[in-house]
Design a protein around this motif. Structure first.
Motif, PDB file in Angstrom:
ATOM      1  N   CYS A 168       0.966  -1.331   0.006  1.00 31.00           N
ATOM      2  CA  CYS A 168       0.037   0.024   0.098  1.00 31.00           C
ATOM      3  C   CYS A 168       0.942   1.462   0.027  1.00 31.00           C
ATOM      4  CB  CYS A 168      -0.801   0.078   1.218  1.00 31.00           C
ATOM      5  SG  CYS A 168      -1.724   1.410   1.334  1.00 31.00           S
ATOM      6  N   TYR A 169       0.525   2.276  -0.942  1.00 29.01           N
ATOM      7  CA  TYR A 169       1.335   3.429  -0.936  1.00 29.01           C
ATOM      8  C   TYR A 169       0.407   4.386  -0.586  1.00 29.01           C
ATOM      9  CZ  TYR A 169       0.597   3.601  -5.977  1.00 29.01           C
ATOM     10  OH  TYR A 169      -0.241   3.536  -7.441  1.00 29.01           O
ATOM     11  N   GLN A 170      -0.714   4.235   0.096  1.00 29.69           N
ATOM     12  CA  GLN A 170      -1.583   5.366   0.711  1.00 29.69           C
ATOM     13  C   GLN A 170      -2.063   6.201  -0.448  1.00 29.69           C
ATOM     14  OE1 GLN A 170      -2.394   5.743   4.456  1.00 29.69           O
ATOM     15  NE2 GLN A 170      -2.163   3.597   3.622  1.00 29.69           N
ATOM     16  N   CYS A 171      -2.459   6.080  -1.536  1.00 31.53           N
ATOM     17  CA  CYS A 171      -3.078   6.754  -2.504  1.00 31.53           C
ATOM     18  C   CYS A 171      -4.490   7.157  -2.207  1.00 31.53           C
ATOM     19  CB  CYS A 171      -2.951   6.002  -3.798  1.00 31.53           C
ATOM     20  SG  CYS A 171      -3.886   4.686  -3.873  1.00 31.53           S
ATOM     21  N   GLY A 172      -5.167   6.236  -1.571  1.00 28.64           N
ATOM     22  CA  GLY A 172      -6.615   6.707  -1.052  1.00 28.64           C
ATOM     23  C   GLY A 172      -7.558   6.292  -1.844  1.00 28.64           C
ATOM     24  N   ALA A 173      -7.362   5.583  -3.192  1.00 30.60           N
ATOM     25  CA  ALA A 173      -8.105   5.394  -4.115  1.00 30.60           C
ATOM     26  C   ALA A 173      -9.238   4.322  -3.597  1.00 30.60           C
ATOM     27  CB  ALA A 173      -7.336   4.636  -5.363  1.00 30.60           C
ATOM     28  N   CYS A 174      -8.986   3.564  -2.709  1.00 29.64           N
ATOM     29  CA  CYS A 174      -9.761   2.570  -2.049  1.00 29.64           C
ATOM     30  C   CYS A 174     -10.946   3.152  -1.420  1.00 29.64           C
ATOM     31  CB  CYS A 174      -8.992   1.520  -1.223  1.00 29.64           C
ATOM     32  SG  CYS A 174      -8.115   2.225   0.004  1.00 29.64           S
ATOM     33  N   ARG A 196      -8.078   3.030   3.701  1.00 28.63           N
ATOM     34  CA  ARG A 196      -6.704   3.672   3.700  1.00 28.63           C
ATOM     35  C   ARG A 196      -6.053   3.699   4.967  1.00 28.63           C
ATOM     36  NH1 ARG A 196      -4.069   7.664   4.865  1.00 28.63           N
ATOM     37  NH2 ARG A 196      -5.794   8.950   5.506  1.00 28.63           N
ATOM     38  N   MET A 237      -5.107  -0.022   6.315  1.00 28.40           N
ATOM     39  CA  MET A 237      -4.113  -0.306   5.801  1.00 28.40           C
ATOM     40  C   MET A 237      -2.761   0.231   6.570  1.00 28.40           C
ATOM     41  SD  MET A 237      -5.013  -2.747   3.639  1.00 28.40           S
ATOM     42  CE  MET A 237      -6.421  -2.851   4.846  1.00 28.40           C
ATOM     43  N   CYS A 247      -7.917  -0.460  -6.297  1.00 28.69           N
ATOM     44  CA  CYS A 247      -6.482  -0.259  -5.787  1.00 28.69           C
ATOM     45  C   CYS A 247      -5.522  -0.564  -7.001  1.00 28.69           C
ATOM     46  CB  CYS A 247      -6.349  -1.349  -4.561  1.00 28.69           C
ATOM     47  SG  CYS A 247      -4.528  -1.255  -4.007  1.00 28.69           S
ATOM     48  N   PRO A 248      -4.680   0.331  -7.210  1.00 27.28           N
ATOM     49  CA  PRO A 248      -3.522   0.493  -8.222  1.00 27.28           C
ATOM     50  C   PRO A 248      -2.763  -0.799  -7.770  1.00 27.28           C
ATOM     51  CG  PRO A 248      -3.427   2.501  -7.160  1.00 27.28           C
ATOM     52  CD  PRO A 248      -4.616   1.882  -6.608  1.00 27.28           C
ATOM     53  N   GLN A 249      -2.220  -0.795  -6.795  1.00 30.10           N
ATOM     54  CA  GLN A 249      -1.308  -1.595  -6.064  1.00 30.10           C
ATOM     55  C   GLN A 249      -1.790  -3.234  -5.980  1.00 30.10           C
ATOM     56  OE1 GLN A 249       1.368  -0.224  -6.978  1.00 30.10           O
ATOM     57  NE2 GLN A 249       2.437  -0.589  -4.996  1.00 30.10           N
ATOM     58  N   VAL A 274      -3.617  -4.427  -3.691  1.00 28.36           N
ATOM     59  CA  VAL A 274      -3.424  -4.623  -2.243  1.00 28.36           C
ATOM     60  C   VAL A 274      -4.729  -5.401  -1.843  1.00 28.36           C
ATOM     61  CG1 VAL A 274      -3.565  -3.607   0.065  1.00 28.36           C
ATOM     62  CG2 VAL A 274      -2.170  -2.540  -1.526  1.00 28.36           C
ATOM     63  N   PRO A 287      -7.760  -4.531  -0.015  1.00 26.30           N
ATOM     64  CA  PRO A 287      -7.977  -4.305   1.379  1.00 26.30           C
ATOM     65  C   PRO A 287      -8.952  -5.209   2.121  1.00 26.30           C
ATOM     66  CG  PRO A 287      -7.763  -2.218   0.319  1.00 26.30           C
ATOM     67  CD  PRO A 287      -7.622  -3.268  -0.923  1.00 26.30           C
TER      68      PRO A 287
HETATM   69  S1  SF4 Z   1      -6.109   2.108  -3.158  1.00 25.97           S
HETATM   70 FE1  SF4 Z   1      -4.465   0.589  -2.498  1.00 25.97          FE
HETATM   71  S2  SF4 Z   1      -2.272   1.579  -2.412  1.00 25.97           S
HETATM   72 FE2  SF4 Z   1      -4.178   3.105  -2.387  1.00 25.97          FE
HETATM   73  S3  SF4 Z   1      -4.551   3.537  -0.092  1.00 25.97           S
HETATM   74 FE3  SF4 Z   1      -6.059   2.014  -0.773  1.00 25.97          FE
HETATM   75  S4  SF4 Z   1      -5.087  -0.020  -0.710  1.00 25.97           S
HETATM   76 FE4  SF4 Z   1      -3.234   1.710  -0.270  1.00 25.97          FE
END
Ligand code: SF4
Ligand code: SF4
Length: 170
Positions: free
Chosen positions: A33-39, A55, A58, A89-91, A93, A95
């Motif tokens: 997770c790089y904390q982008c907040g998309a989730c 976010r 995570m 989530c672009p990564q 992850v 959640p």
């Molecule tokens: S969308 Fe994915 S990478 Fe971005 S905050 Fe949420 S869990 Fe982390």
């Protein structure tokens, strides 16, 4: 570190919590997770509860704040398992999966709300997450659907034994 009444409060990473979570299926995914907040954009639990935010959850996993996440009255049970977060989530992850892993950690400790206990009992006795009742078949009949067929409990029990390791010969 966090400020508290003029003093710095040291937050210690609970590595035991992180190790236990990492051993669960998909439990280690928060590490990406790089904390982008998309989730957070489409999360129904976040819309309807005050303190839920995937976010932030995570981030707490990354910090190893086990007590805040899986303590008594954990807000993680508010997650609906809808997987909107995983889709956004672009990564990759997921959640939802990390949260399920933490729910499993709580279940391992016998720590779950009464509603979840009802679902567990219904599944263990009938193989369904909602206990059967006459109203279900009555409603199905209204739409021209046949009654639900019985669940093969012997097969369900074999699957439960295989997944929990119980009943295996050593
Ligand atoms: S969308 Fe994915 S990478 Fe971005 S905050 Fe949420 S869990 Fe982390
Ligand atoms: S699965 Fe994800 S989007 Fe859905 S309620 Fe849980 S955290 Fe929110």
């Amino acid at each position: 570190m966090a400020e508290s009444a003029g003093k710095k409060k040291v937050v210690r990473v609970d590595f035991a919590f992180r190790r236990e979570l990492a051993e669960k299926v998909e439990g280690n995914l928060a590490s990406f997770c790089y904390q982008c907040g998309a989730c957070v954009g489409d999360c129904p639990a976040m819309t309807y509860t005050d303190d839920f935010n995937p976010r932030q959850i995570m981030l707490k996993v990354l910090y190893g704040l086990g007590e805040e996440l899986i303590g008594d009255e954990s807000y993680l049970w508010e997650c609906t398992n809808c997987y909107n977060c995983a889709e956004r989530c672009p990564q990759e992850v997921k959640p939802a999966e990390v949260i399920i892993s933490m729910k499993n950690m709580m279940a391992d400790r016998g720590q779950y709300p009464p509603g979840v206990e009802k679902v567990i009992n219904a599944f263990l006795t009938e193989g369904r997450t909602v206990a059967m009742n006459p109203a279900i078949d009555k409603n199905r009949a209204r739409f021209g659907l046949p009654p639900l067929s019985p669940v093969p409990m012997d097969e369900i029990l074999i699957l439960i034994e295989a997944s929990t390791g119980e009943g295996k010969e050593s």
